[in-house]
Scaffold this motif. Structure first.
Motif, PDB file in Angstrom:
ATOM      1  N   THR A  20      13.339  10.579  15.103  1.00  0.00           N
ATOM      2  CA  THR A  20      12.692   9.044  15.578  1.00  0.00           C
ATOM      3  C   THR A  20      11.210   9.198  14.678  1.00  0.00           C
ATOM      4  N   PRO A  21      10.971   8.153  13.972  1.00  0.00           N
ATOM      5  CA  PRO A  21       9.762   7.962  13.345  1.00  0.00           C
ATOM      6  C   PRO A  21       8.315   8.192  14.010  1.00  0.00           C
ATOM      7  N   ILE A  22       7.382   8.752  13.569  1.00  0.00           N
ATOM      8  CA  ILE A  22       6.021   8.578  14.094  1.00  0.00           C
ATOM      9  C   ILE A  22       5.573   7.151  13.641  1.00  0.00           C
ATOM     10  N   ALA A  23       4.847   6.477  14.662  1.00  0.00           N
ATOM     11  CA  ALA A  23       4.522   5.126  14.624  1.00  0.00           C
ATOM     12  C   ALA A  23       3.370   4.966  13.411  1.00  0.00           C
ATOM     13  N   GLY A 205       2.691  -1.940  -1.546  1.00  0.00           N
ATOM     14  CA  GLY A 205       1.402  -2.557  -1.262  1.00  0.00           C
ATOM     15  C   GLY A 205       1.461  -3.326   0.026  1.00  0.00           C
ATOM     16  N   VAL A 206       2.508  -3.765   0.732  1.00  0.00           N
ATOM     17  CA  VAL A 206       2.496  -4.410   1.914  1.00  0.00           C
ATOM     18  C   VAL A 206       1.713  -3.381   2.844  1.00  0.00           C
ATOM     19  N   THR A 207       1.162  -4.101   3.885  1.00  0.00           N
ATOM     20  CA  THR A 207       0.410  -3.379   5.162  1.00  0.00           C
ATOM     21  C   THR A 207       1.555  -3.492   6.080  1.00  0.00           C
ATOM     22  N   ILE A 208       1.627  -2.439   6.787  1.00  0.00           N
ATOM     23  CA  ILE A 208       2.384  -2.295   7.856  1.00  0.00           C
ATOM     24  C   ILE A 208       1.793  -1.926   9.063  1.00  0.00           C
ATOM     25  N   HIS A 209       1.488  -2.352  10.254  1.00  0.00           N
ATOM     26  CA  HIS A 209       1.010  -2.102  11.404  1.00  0.00           C
ATOM     27  C   HIS A 209       2.054  -1.808  12.521  1.00  0.00           C
ATOM     28  N   GLU A 210       2.304  -0.610  13.380  1.00  0.00           N
ATOM     29  CA  GLU A 210       3.253  -0.289  14.080  1.00  0.00           C
ATOM     30  C   GLU A 210       2.359  -0.454  15.631  1.00  0.00           C
TER      31      GLU A 210
END
Ligand SMILES: Cc1cc2nc3c(=O)[nH]c(=O)nc-3n(C[C@H](O)[C@H](O)[C@H](O)COP(=O)(O)OP(=O)(O)OC[C@H]3O[C@@H](n4cnc5c(N)ncnc54)[C@H](O)[C@@H]3O)c2cc1C
Length: 466
Positions: A20-23, A205-210
Protein backbone atom coordinates in the motif's frame (compact mmCIF):
# COMPACT_ATOMS: atom_id res chain seq x y z
CA UNK A 1 -9.96 -25.48 -0.38
CA UNK A 2 -9.75 -23.25 2.67
CA UNK A 3 -10.78 -19.67 3.36
CA UNK A 4 -9.55 -19.72 6.99
CA UNK A 5 -6.35 -17.90 6.07
CA UNK A 6 -8.00 -15.66 3.48
CA UNK A 7 -7.18 -11.96 3.87
CA UNK A 8 -10.45 -10.06 3.59
CA UNK A 9 -10.14 -6.42 2.52
CA UNK A 10 -6.84 -4.57 2.81
CA UNK A 11 -8.21 -2.75 -0.23
CA UNK A 12 -7.34 -5.55 -2.70
CA UNK A 13 -5.04 -8.44 -3.51
CA UNK A 14 -3.30 -6.15 -5.99
CA UNK A 15 -2.18 -3.93 -3.09
CA UNK A 16 -1.13 -6.94 -1.01
CA UNK A 17 1.02 -7.84 -4.00
CA UNK A 18 2.52 -4.36 -4.52
CA UNK A 19 2.31 -2.83 -1.03
CA UNK A 20 0.00 0.00 0.00
CA UNK A 21 1.53 3.36 -0.94
CA UNK A 22 2.30 6.18 1.48
CA UNK A 23 -0.09 9.00 0.68
CA UNK A 24 1.25 12.16 -0.95
CA UNK A 25 0.95 15.47 0.96
CA UNK A 26 -2.55 16.90 1.40
CA UNK A 27 -3.58 20.27 0.00
CA UNK A 28 -1.61 22.83 2.05
CA UNK A 29 -4.26 25.59 1.82
CA UNK A 30 -6.24 27.62 -0.71
CA UNK A 31 -4.82 27.47 -4.22
CA UNK A 32 -5.63 27.96 -7.89
CA UNK A 33 -5.30 25.82 -11.02
CA UNK A 34 -6.38 25.82 -14.66
CA UNK A 35 -8.05 22.45 -14.18
CA UNK A 36 -8.89 20.79 -10.86
CA UNK A 37 -9.61 17.05 -10.96
CA UNK A 38 -11.46 15.43 -8.06
CA UNK A 39 -10.53 11.73 -7.73
CA UNK A 40 -7.27 9.96 -8.50
CA UNK A 41 -8.49 6.81 -10.24
CA UNK A 42 -8.02 5.97 -13.92
CA UNK A 43 -10.52 8.66 -15.03
CA UNK A 44 -8.80 11.48 -13.17
CA UNK A 45 -5.27 10.34 -13.95
CA UNK A 46 -5.86 9.67 -17.65
CA UNK A 47 -7.55 13.07 -17.95
CA UNK A 48 -4.57 14.79 -16.35
CA UNK A 49 -2.25 12.83 -18.61
CA UNK A 50 -3.92 13.79 -21.89
CA UNK A 51 -4.50 17.43 -20.90
CA UNK A 52 -0.88 17.87 -19.87
CA UNK A 53 0.37 16.17 -23.02
CA UNK A 54 -1.83 18.48 -25.14
CA UNK A 55 -1.02 21.70 -23.27
CA UNK A 56 2.20 21.26 -21.27
CA UNK A 57 1.98 24.64 -19.46
CA UNK A 58 -1.48 23.81 -18.05
CA UNK A 59 -1.63 23.99 -14.25
CA UNK A 60 -3.50 20.83 -13.17
CA UNK A 61 -4.29 19.78 -9.59
CA UNK A 62 -5.67 16.39 -8.59
CA UNK A 63 -7.42 16.14 -5.22
CA UNK A 64 -7.72 12.56 -3.95
CA UNK A 65 -9.55 11.62 -0.72
CA UNK A 66 -7.25 8.65 0.06
CA UNK A 67 -4.47 7.80 -2.36
CA UNK A 68 -4.45 7.38 -6.12
CA UNK A 69 -5.94 4.00 -6.97
CA UNK A 70 -7.81 3.60 -3.70
CA UNK A 71 -11.08 3.03 -5.56
CA UNK A 72 -12.13 0.60 -8.27
CA UNK A 73 -8.98 1.42 -10.25
CA UNK A 74 -6.93 -0.40 -7.60
CA UNK A 75 -9.35 -3.27 -7.08
CA UNK A 76 -10.72 -4.39 -10.46
CA UNK A 77 -10.46 -7.63 -12.38
CA UNK A 78 -7.85 -6.31 -14.79
CA UNK A 79 -9.99 -6.80 -17.88
CA UNK A 80 -8.86 -4.13 -20.30
CA UNK A 81 -11.56 -4.64 -22.92
CA UNK A 82 -13.75 -2.90 -25.44
CA UNK A 83 -17.16 -3.15 -23.72
CA UNK A 84 -18.95 0.11 -22.94
CA UNK A 85 -22.09 0.38 -20.82
CA UNK A 86 -25.06 1.80 -22.72
CA UNK A 87 -23.97 1.26 -26.32
CA UNK A 88 -27.24 -0.43 -27.31
CA UNK A 89 -29.30 2.36 -25.75
CA UNK A 90 -27.16 4.94 -27.53
CA UNK A 91 -27.93 3.12 -30.78
CA UNK A 92 -31.65 3.53 -30.05
CA UNK A 93 -31.25 7.20 -29.12
CA UNK A 94 -28.75 8.33 -31.78
CA UNK A 95 -28.88 5.66 -34.48
CA UNK A 96 -26.83 2.56 -35.27
CA UNK A 97 -23.99 4.41 -37.01
CA UNK A 98 -23.34 6.62 -33.99
CA UNK A 99 -23.12 3.56 -31.76
CA UNK A 100 -20.80 1.85 -34.26
CA UNK A 101 -18.48 4.86 -33.97
CA UNK A 102 -18.58 4.53 -30.18
CA UNK A 103 -17.71 0.84 -30.43
CA UNK A 104 -14.89 1.55 -32.84
CA UNK A 105 -13.54 4.16 -30.42
CA UNK A 106 -13.60 1.53 -27.66
CA UNK A 107 -11.77 -1.01 -29.83
CA UNK A 108 -9.10 1.63 -30.47
CA UNK A 109 -8.98 2.48 -26.76
CA UNK A 110 -7.71 -0.96 -25.78
CA UNK A 111 -4.79 -0.45 -28.17
CA UNK A 112 -4.30 3.13 -26.90
CA UNK A 113 -3.89 2.01 -23.27
CA UNK A 114 -1.33 -0.58 -24.33
CA UNK A 115 0.46 2.03 -26.44
CA UNK A 116 0.75 4.58 -23.63
CA UNK A 117 1.79 1.97 -21.07
CA UNK A 118 4.60 0.94 -23.40
CA UNK A 119 5.60 4.51 -24.26
CA UNK A 120 5.61 5.63 -20.62
CA UNK A 121 7.36 2.49 -19.43
CA UNK A 122 4.49 1.41 -17.17
CA UNK A 123 4.89 -2.31 -16.56
CA UNK A 124 1.32 -3.41 -15.74
CA UNK A 125 1.66 -7.12 -16.59
CA UNK A 126 -0.30 -6.46 -19.77
CA UNK A 127 -0.94 -9.58 -21.82
CA UNK A 128 -2.94 -9.15 -25.02
CA UNK A 129 -4.77 -12.46 -25.06
CA UNK A 130 -8.22 -11.07 -25.93
CA UNK A 131 -11.49 -11.79 -24.15
CA UNK A 132 -13.08 -15.23 -23.96
CA UNK A 133 -16.69 -15.51 -22.83
CA UNK A 134 -18.07 -19.00 -22.27
CA UNK A 135 -21.54 -20.56 -22.06
CA UNK A 136 -22.31 -23.66 -20.00
CA UNK A 137 -26.11 -23.98 -20.27
CA UNK A 138 -28.42 -24.07 -23.32
CA UNK A 139 -29.85 -20.66 -22.35
CA UNK A 140 -26.35 -19.17 -22.01
CA UNK A 141 -25.40 -20.62 -25.39
CA UNK A 142 -28.40 -18.98 -27.04
CA UNK A 143 -27.48 -15.64 -25.40
CA UNK A 144 -23.85 -16.10 -26.42
CA UNK A 145 -24.81 -16.56 -30.08
CA UNK A 146 -27.09 -13.50 -29.96
CA UNK A 147 -24.36 -11.49 -28.26
CA UNK A 148 -21.84 -12.59 -30.88
CA UNK A 149 -24.14 -11.52 -33.76
CA UNK A 150 -24.89 -8.17 -32.14
CA UNK A 151 -21.18 -7.42 -31.61
CA UNK A 152 -20.47 -8.23 -35.25
CA UNK A 153 -23.31 -5.91 -36.29
CA UNK A 154 -21.55 -3.17 -34.30
CA UNK A 155 -18.44 -3.65 -36.40
CA UNK A 156 -16.46 -6.25 -34.48
CA UNK A 157 -15.73 -8.33 -37.54
CA UNK A 158 -12.70 -9.99 -35.94
CA UNK A 159 -14.80 -11.67 -33.20
CA UNK A 160 -15.09 -15.47 -33.44
CA UNK A 161 -17.53 -18.09 -32.19
CA UNK A 162 -16.10 -21.35 -30.84
CA UNK A 163 -17.70 -24.73 -30.21
CA UNK A 164 -17.31 -26.88 -27.09
CA UNK A 165 -14.14 -28.66 -28.22
CA UNK A 166 -12.35 -25.53 -29.40
CA UNK A 167 -13.33 -23.71 -26.21
CA UNK A 168 -11.96 -26.53 -24.08
CA UNK A 169 -8.70 -26.40 -26.01
CA UNK A 170 -8.31 -22.74 -24.95
CA UNK A 171 -9.59 -22.94 -21.36
CA UNK A 172 -10.99 -26.14 -19.87
CA UNK A 173 -14.12 -24.74 -18.22
CA UNK A 174 -16.24 -27.63 -16.96
CA UNK A 175 -19.41 -28.05 -18.98
CA UNK A 176 -18.60 -25.27 -21.46
CA UNK A 177 -20.66 -25.73 -24.61
CA UNK A 178 -19.32 -22.77 -26.57
CA UNK A 179 -17.62 -19.40 -26.38
CA UNK A 180 -16.99 -16.18 -28.20
CA UNK A 181 -13.56 -14.56 -28.39
CA UNK A 182 -12.50 -11.06 -29.36
CA UNK A 183 -8.94 -9.83 -29.79
CA UNK A 184 -9.91 -6.43 -28.30
CA UNK A 185 -8.90 -7.21 -24.75
CA UNK A 186 -5.93 -7.67 -22.48
CA UNK A 187 -5.19 -8.87 -18.97
CA UNK A 188 -3.47 -6.41 -16.66
CA UNK A 189 -2.47 -5.74 -13.04
CA UNK A 190 -4.77 -2.86 -12.01
CA UNK A 191 -2.54 -1.39 -9.30
CA UNK A 192 0.59 -1.45 -11.44
CA UNK A 193 -1.34 0.56 -14.04
CA UNK A 194 -2.79 3.10 -11.62
CA UNK A 195 0.40 3.69 -9.64
CA UNK A 196 2.38 3.89 -12.89
CA UNK A 197 -0.06 6.47 -14.24
CA UNK A 198 0.09 8.57 -11.06
CA UNK A 199 3.90 8.61 -11.21
CA UNK A 200 3.79 9.48 -14.92
CA UNK A 201 1.47 12.47 -14.54
CA UNK A 202 3.40 13.71 -11.53
CA UNK A 203 6.61 13.56 -13.59
CA UNK A 204 4.83 15.59 -16.28
CA UNK A 205 4.22 18.35 -13.70
CA UNK A 206 0.69 17.59 -12.49
CA UNK A 207 0.17 18.38 -8.78
CA UNK A 208 -1.40 15.54 -6.77
CA UNK A 209 -2.71 16.06 -3.24
CA UNK A 210 -3.78 12.89 -1.42
CA UNK A 211 -5.66 12.43 1.89
CA UNK A 212 -7.69 15.41 0.67
CA UNK A 213 -11.43 14.72 0.50
CA UNK A 214 -13.43 17.21 -1.52
CA UNK A 215 -16.55 18.09 0.47
CA UNK A 216 -18.31 20.14 -2.19
CA UNK A 217 -17.92 20.74 -5.88
CA UNK A 218 -19.27 24.10 -7.08
CA UNK A 219 -18.65 26.06 -10.28
CA UNK A 220 -14.97 27.09 -10.23
CA UNK A 221 -14.50 25.76 -6.65
CA UNK A 222 -13.49 22.42 -5.11
CA UNK A 223 -13.82 22.72 -1.34
CA UNK A 224 -11.83 20.56 1.11
CA UNK A 225 -11.20 20.71 4.87
CA UNK A 226 -7.70 22.04 4.06
CA UNK A 227 -8.69 24.83 1.71
CA UNK A 228 -10.39 25.53 -1.62
CA UNK A 229 -8.98 25.06 -5.09
CA UNK A 230 -10.28 27.66 -7.55
CA UNK A 231 -10.18 26.70 -11.23
CA UNK A 232 -12.20 27.47 -14.37
CA UNK A 233 -12.71 23.73 -14.84
CA UNK A 234 -13.56 21.33 -12.03
CA UNK A 235 -13.84 17.69 -13.10
CA UNK A 236 -15.68 15.13 -10.96
CA UNK A 237 -13.95 11.76 -11.40
CA UNK A 238 -15.28 9.95 -8.34
CA UNK A 239 -17.37 7.19 -10.02
CA UNK A 240 -18.67 4.70 -7.39
CA UNK A 241 -18.03 7.21 -4.57
CA UNK A 242 -20.04 10.02 -6.19
CA UNK A 243 -22.99 9.44 -3.83
CA UNK A 244 -20.84 10.73 -0.94
CA UNK A 245 -20.63 14.20 -2.52
CA UNK A 246 -23.09 16.88 -1.52
CA UNK A 247 -26.06 16.91 -3.91
CA UNK A 248 -25.18 13.57 -5.56
CA UNK A 249 -26.75 10.95 -3.29
CA UNK A 250 -28.91 9.57 -6.10
CA UNK A 251 -26.76 10.41 -9.15
CA UNK A 252 -24.94 7.08 -9.57
CA UNK A 253 -25.67 4.03 -7.47
CA UNK A 254 -22.56 2.51 -5.81
CA UNK A 255 -22.75 -1.13 -6.93
CA UNK A 256 -20.48 -3.64 -5.20
CA UNK A 257 -18.30 -6.08 -7.02
CA UNK A 258 -16.19 -8.61 -5.12
CA UNK A 259 -13.22 -10.74 -6.01
CA UNK A 260 -11.11 -13.63 -4.73
CA UNK A 261 -7.55 -14.59 -5.64
CA UNK A 262 -6.19 -18.11 -5.21
CA UNK A 263 -2.66 -18.96 -4.24
CA UNK A 264 -0.34 -19.46 -7.26
CA UNK A 265 -1.51 -22.74 -8.81
CA UNK A 266 0.95 -25.55 -9.57
CA UNK A 267 1.90 -26.73 -13.05
CA UNK A 268 -0.31 -29.85 -12.69
CA UNK A 269 -3.42 -27.69 -12.26
CA UNK A 270 -2.51 -25.49 -15.24
CA UNK A 271 -1.87 -28.57 -17.35
CA UNK A 272 -5.49 -29.55 -16.71
CA UNK A 273 -6.96 -26.07 -17.20
CA UNK A 274 -4.88 -24.84 -20.11
CA UNK A 275 -5.50 -21.05 -20.34
CA UNK A 276 -2.09 -20.61 -21.93
CA UNK A 277 -3.41 -17.60 -23.90
CA UNK A 278 -4.22 -15.81 -20.62
CA UNK A 279 -7.43 -14.45 -22.12
CA UNK A 280 -9.65 -12.57 -19.72
CA UNK A 281 -12.44 -15.03 -19.00
CA UNK A 282 -16.16 -14.42 -18.45
CA UNK A 283 -19.45 -16.26 -18.67
CA UNK A 284 -22.96 -15.55 -19.91
CA UNK A 285 -24.76 -15.92 -16.55
CA UNK A 286 -27.09 -13.07 -15.56
CA UNK A 287 -25.08 -12.61 -12.34
CA UNK A 288 -21.93 -13.08 -14.39
CA UNK A 289 -18.39 -13.81 -13.26
CA UNK A 290 -15.12 -12.37 -14.63
CA UNK A 291 -11.67 -13.85 -14.15
CA UNK A 292 -8.03 -13.61 -15.13
CA UNK A 293 -4.95 -15.78 -14.88
CA UNK A 294 -2.49 -13.48 -13.13
CA UNK A 295 1.13 -13.00 -14.08
CA UNK A 296 2.11 -15.17 -11.08
CA UNK A 297 -0.33 -17.96 -12.05
CA UNK A 298 -3.21 -17.38 -9.67
CA UNK A 299 -6.85 -17.23 -10.65
CA UNK A 300 -8.46 -13.92 -9.70
CA UNK A 301 -12.22 -14.21 -10.07
CA UNK A 302 -14.99 -11.73 -9.39
CA UNK A 303 -18.75 -11.44 -9.33
CA UNK A 304 -21.59 -9.52 -7.78
CA UNK A 305 -22.00 -10.90 -4.21
CA UNK A 306 -24.16 -8.56 -2.12
CA UNK A 307 -24.93 -6.03 -4.85
CA UNK A 308 -25.64 -2.85 -2.94
CA UNK A 309 -25.47 -1.41 0.60
CA UNK A 310 -28.46 0.47 1.98
CA UNK A 311 -28.32 4.25 1.62
CA UNK A 312 -25.61 4.14 -1.08
CA UNK A 313 -22.97 3.23 1.51
CA UNK A 314 -19.52 2.18 0.31
CA UNK A 315 -17.31 -0.59 1.68
CA UNK A 316 -14.72 -0.42 4.43
CA UNK A 317 -11.28 -0.59 2.75
CA UNK A 318 -12.39 -3.45 0.53
CA UNK A 319 -13.87 -5.87 3.07
CA UNK A 320 -16.49 -8.17 1.61
CA UNK A 321 -19.08 -10.48 3.17
CA UNK A 322 -18.01 -14.03 4.13
CA UNK A 323 -21.03 -15.36 2.19
CA UNK A 324 -19.74 -13.60 -0.93
CA UNK A 325 -16.32 -15.26 -0.54
CA UNK A 326 -18.05 -18.64 -0.32
CA UNK A 327 -20.23 -17.90 -3.35
CA UNK A 328 -17.22 -16.87 -5.48
CA UNK A 329 -15.29 -19.94 -4.33
CA UNK A 330 -18.24 -22.11 -5.38
CA UNK A 331 -18.17 -20.56 -8.85
CA UNK A 332 -14.41 -21.16 -9.08
CA UNK A 333 -14.79 -24.83 -8.13
CA UNK A 334 -17.74 -25.34 -10.48
CA UNK A 335 -15.72 -23.94 -13.39
CA UNK A 336 -12.41 -25.56 -12.43
CA UNK A 337 -12.91 -28.61 -10.13
CA UNK A 338 -9.17 -29.28 -10.44
CA UNK A 339 -8.54 -26.09 -8.41
CA UNK A 340 -10.78 -27.27 -5.56
CA UNK A 341 -7.86 -27.71 -3.17
CA UNK A 342 -6.33 -24.31 -3.78
CA UNK A 343 -6.04 -21.82 -0.94
CA UNK A 344 -7.95 -18.55 -1.37
CA UNK A 345 -5.32 -16.00 -0.44
CA UNK A 346 -7.36 -12.84 -0.67
CA UNK A 347 -10.93 -11.54 -0.98
CA UNK A 348 -12.01 -7.94 -1.48
CA UNK A 349 -14.68 -5.69 -2.91
CA UNK A 350 -15.10 -2.26 -4.45
CA UNK A 351 -17.76 0.01 -5.81
CA UNK A 352 -18.57 1.01 -9.35
CA UNK A 353 -21.00 3.71 -10.48
CA UNK A 354 -24.35 2.79 -12.02
CA UNK A 355 -26.55 5.51 -13.57
CA UNK A 356 -30.34 5.01 -13.59
CA UNK A 357 -30.30 4.01 -17.29
CA UNK A 358 -27.03 1.97 -17.05
CA UNK A 359 -25.28 4.21 -19.61
CA UNK A 360 -21.73 5.54 -19.19
CA UNK A 361 -21.41 9.28 -19.80
CA UNK A 362 -18.86 12.05 -20.23
CA UNK A 363 -19.91 15.67 -19.93
CA UNK A 364 -18.56 19.21 -19.76
CA UNK A 365 -21.13 21.82 -18.77
CA UNK A 366 -19.96 24.87 -20.72
CA UNK A 367 -21.95 27.31 -18.56
CA UNK A 368 -20.30 26.28 -15.27
CA UNK A 369 -17.01 24.64 -16.23
CA UNK A 370 -18.06 21.53 -14.31
CA UNK A 371 -17.25 18.24 -15.99
CA UNK A 372 -17.57 14.59 -15.13
CA UNK A 373 -17.18 11.09 -16.51
CA UNK A 374 -18.28 7.74 -15.18
CA UNK A 375 -21.26 5.46 -14.73
CA UNK A 376 -19.19 2.78 -16.42
CA UNK A 377 -21.17 -0.04 -14.74
CA UNK A 378 -18.16 -2.29 -14.32
CA UNK A 379 -16.57 -1.67 -17.75
CA UNK A 380 -14.21 1.11 -16.83
CA UNK A 381 -10.64 -0.09 -17.24
CA UNK A 382 -10.59 0.93 -20.90
CA UNK A 383 -13.60 3.30 -20.93
CA UNK A 384 -11.89 5.68 -18.48
CA UNK A 385 -9.21 6.28 -21.11
CA UNK A 386 -11.76 7.16 -23.80
CA UNK A 387 -13.56 9.40 -21.29
CA UNK A 388 -10.31 11.18 -20.46
CA UNK A 389 -9.41 11.89 -24.07
CA UNK A 390 -12.95 13.15 -24.59
CA UNK A 391 -12.75 15.48 -21.57
CA UNK A 392 -9.48 16.82 -22.97
CA UNK A 393 -11.14 17.57 -26.31
CA UNK A 394 -14.20 19.12 -24.65
CA UNK A 395 -12.02 21.44 -22.57
CA UNK A 396 -9.90 22.39 -25.57
CA UNK A 397 -13.04 23.08 -27.56
CA UNK A 398 -14.57 25.14 -24.75
CA UNK A 399 -11.42 27.22 -24.31
CA UNK A 400 -11.28 27.92 -28.04
CA UNK A 401 -8.16 25.84 -28.74
CA UNK A 402 -9.95 23.47 -31.10
CA UNK A 403 -13.29 22.72 -32.69
CA UNK A 404 -15.43 19.60 -32.35
CA UNK A 405 -13.48 16.35 -32.75
CA UNK A 406 -14.43 12.78 -33.52
CA UNK A 407 -14.53 12.13 -29.75
CA UNK A 408 -16.69 15.12 -28.77
CA UNK A 409 -19.37 13.99 -31.20
CA UNK A 410 -19.69 10.45 -29.83
CA UNK A 411 -23.20 9.65 -28.57
CA UNK A 412 -22.29 9.27 -24.88
CA UNK A 413 -21.16 12.92 -24.64
CA UNK A 414 -23.50 15.18 -22.61
CA UNK A 415 -26.01 12.39 -22.05
CA UNK A 416 -28.54 13.22 -19.31
CA UNK A 417 -30.33 10.74 -17.08
CA UNK A 418 -32.72 10.98 -14.15
CA UNK A 419 -31.66 10.21 -10.59
CA UNK A 420 -32.22 6.93 -8.72
CA UNK A 421 -35.27 6.47 -6.51
CA UNK A 422 -35.03 7.37 -2.81
CA UNK A 423 -34.62 4.60 -0.22
CA UNK A 424 -35.99 2.05 0.49
CA UNK A 425 -36.96 1.70 -3.20
CA UNK A 426 -33.35 1.82 -4.38
CA UNK A 427 -32.31 -1.01 -2.07
CA UNK A 428 -35.42 -3.07 -2.79
CA UNK A 429 -35.05 -2.60 -6.55
CA UNK A 430 -31.38 -3.60 -6.78
CA UNK A 431 -31.65 -6.53 -4.36
CA UNK A 432 -34.83 -7.72 -6.11
CA UNK A 433 -33.09 -7.54 -9.47
CA UNK A 434 -30.10 -9.62 -8.37
CA UNK A 435 -32.31 -12.14 -6.53
CA UNK A 436 -34.16 -12.56 -9.83
CA UNK A 437 -30.89 -12.94 -11.78
CA UNK A 438 -29.66 -15.63 -9.38
CA UNK A 439 -32.97 -17.49 -9.55
CA UNK A 440 -32.84 -17.32 -13.36
CA UNK A 441 -29.23 -18.60 -13.38
CA UNK A 442 -30.20 -21.55 -11.13
CA UNK A 443 -33.17 -22.44 -13.32
CA UNK A 444 -31.10 -22.18 -16.50
CA UNK A 445 -28.49 -24.58 -15.04
CA UNK A 446 -31.02 -27.41 -15.10
CA UNK A 447 -33.26 -26.35 -17.96
CA UNK A 448 -32.78 -27.92 -21.40
CA UNK A 449 -34.53 -24.93 -23.04
CA UNK A 450 -32.36 -22.47 -25.01
CA UNK A 451 -34.41 -19.34 -24.14
CA UNK A 452 -33.43 -16.84 -21.44
CA UNK A 453 -35.43 -17.43 -18.27
CA UNK A 454 -38.45 -15.06 -18.14
CA UNK A 455 -37.55 -13.97 -14.58
CA UNK A 456 -34.31 -12.45 -15.87
CA UNK A 457 -36.11 -10.71 -18.74
CA UNK A 458 -38.62 -9.20 -16.31
CA UNK A 459 -35.80 -8.08 -13.99
CA UNK A 460 -34.00 -6.38 -16.91
CA UNK A 461 -37.15 -4.50 -17.87
CA UNK A 462 -37.89 -3.44 -14.29
CA UNK A 463 -34.31 -2.27 -13.77
CA UNK A 464 -34.46 -0.17 -16.94
CA UNK A 465 -31.57 -2.07 -18.51
CA UNK A 466 -33.22 -2.80 -21.87
C1 LIG B 1 -14.16 -5.34 -7.93
C2 LIG B 1 -14.22 -4.60 -9.24
C3 LIG B 1 -13.85 -5.26 -10.41
C4 LIG B 1 -13.88 -4.59 -11.62
N1 LIG B 1 -13.40 -5.21 -12.74
C5 LIG B 1 -13.33 -4.54 -13.91
C6 LIG B 1 -12.71 -5.13 -15.03
O1 LIG B 1 -12.14 -6.21 -14.94
N2 LIG B 1 -12.73 -4.45 -16.20
C7 LIG B 1 -13.32 -3.21 -16.31
O2 LIG B 1 -13.35 -2.67 -17.42
N3 LIG B 1 -13.84 -2.59 -15.24
C8 LIG B 1 -13.84 -3.21 -14.04
N4 LIG B 1 -14.32 -2.59 -12.93
C9 LIG B 1 -14.72 -1.18 -13.05
C10 LIG B 1 -13.50 -0.26 -13.12
O3 LIG B 1 -12.54 -0.65 -12.18
C11 LIG B 1 -13.95 1.17 -12.87
O4 LIG B 1 -14.95 1.51 -13.80
C12 LIG B 1 -12.82 2.18 -13.01
O5 LIG B 1 -11.70 1.82 -12.24
C13 LIG B 1 -13.33 3.55 -12.57
O6 LIG B 1 -12.25 4.44 -12.45
P1 LIG B 1 -12.52 5.87 -11.84
O7 LIG B 1 -11.25 6.59 -11.83
O8 LIG B 1 -13.65 6.51 -12.56
O9 LIG B 1 -13.06 5.59 -10.37
P2 LIG B 1 -12.25 5.04 -9.09
O10 LIG B 1 -11.12 4.19 -9.47
O11 LIG B 1 -13.25 4.49 -8.15
O12 LIG B 1 -11.61 6.35 -8.50
C14 LIG B 1 -12.35 7.33 -7.84
C15 LIG B 1 -11.39 8.00 -6.88
O13 LIG B 1 -12.04 9.13 -6.34
C16 LIG B 1 -11.66 9.25 -4.99
N5 LIG B 1 -12.70 10.05 -4.34
C17 LIG B 1 -13.96 9.68 -4.09
N6 LIG B 1 -14.64 10.69 -3.50
C18 LIG B 1 -13.76 11.71 -3.37
C19 LIG B 1 -13.84 13.03 -2.84
N7 LIG B 1 -14.97 13.47 -2.29
N8 LIG B 1 -12.76 13.82 -2.87
C20 LIG B 1 -11.59 13.37 -3.43
N9 LIG B 1 -11.45 12.13 -3.95
C21 LIG B 1 -12.53 11.31 -3.92
C22 LIG B 1 -11.60 7.82 -4.50
O14 LIG B 1 -10.80 7.69 -3.34
C23 LIG B 1 -11.01 7.11 -5.70
O15 LIG B 1 -9.61 7.02 -5.64
C24 LIG B 1 -14.33 -3.23 -11.69
C25 LIG B 1 -14.72 -2.59 -10.53
C26 LIG B 1 -14.67 -3.25 -9.31
C27 LIG B 1 -15.07 -2.53 -8.05
Amino acid sequence: MSTVSTVNGGISFWYADRGTPIAREPLPGDSTADVCIVGGGYTGLWTAYYLKKAVPFLNITILEANFCGYGASGRNGGWLYNGIAGRDRYAKLHGHEAAVRLQQAMNDTVAEVVRVATEEDIDADIHQGGVLEVAYTPAQLARLKDFHSVEIAFGETDRVLRGARETGERVNVTGAVGSTWTPHGARLHPVKLVTGLAATVEALGVTIHESTPVTAIEPKHARTPYGTVRAPYILRCTEGFTANLKGHKRTWLPMNSSMIATEPLPRSVWDAIGWEGRETLGDMAHAYMYAQRTADDRIALGGRGVPYRYGSATDNDGRTQPATIEALRDILVRLFPVAAGARIDHAWSGVLGVPRDWCATVTLDRSTGLGWAGGYVGSGVATTNLAARTLRDLIQQDSGQSGPTELTTLPWVDHKVRKWEPEPFRWLGVHGMYAAYRAADRRELTSPRPGTDPIAKAADRLAGRH
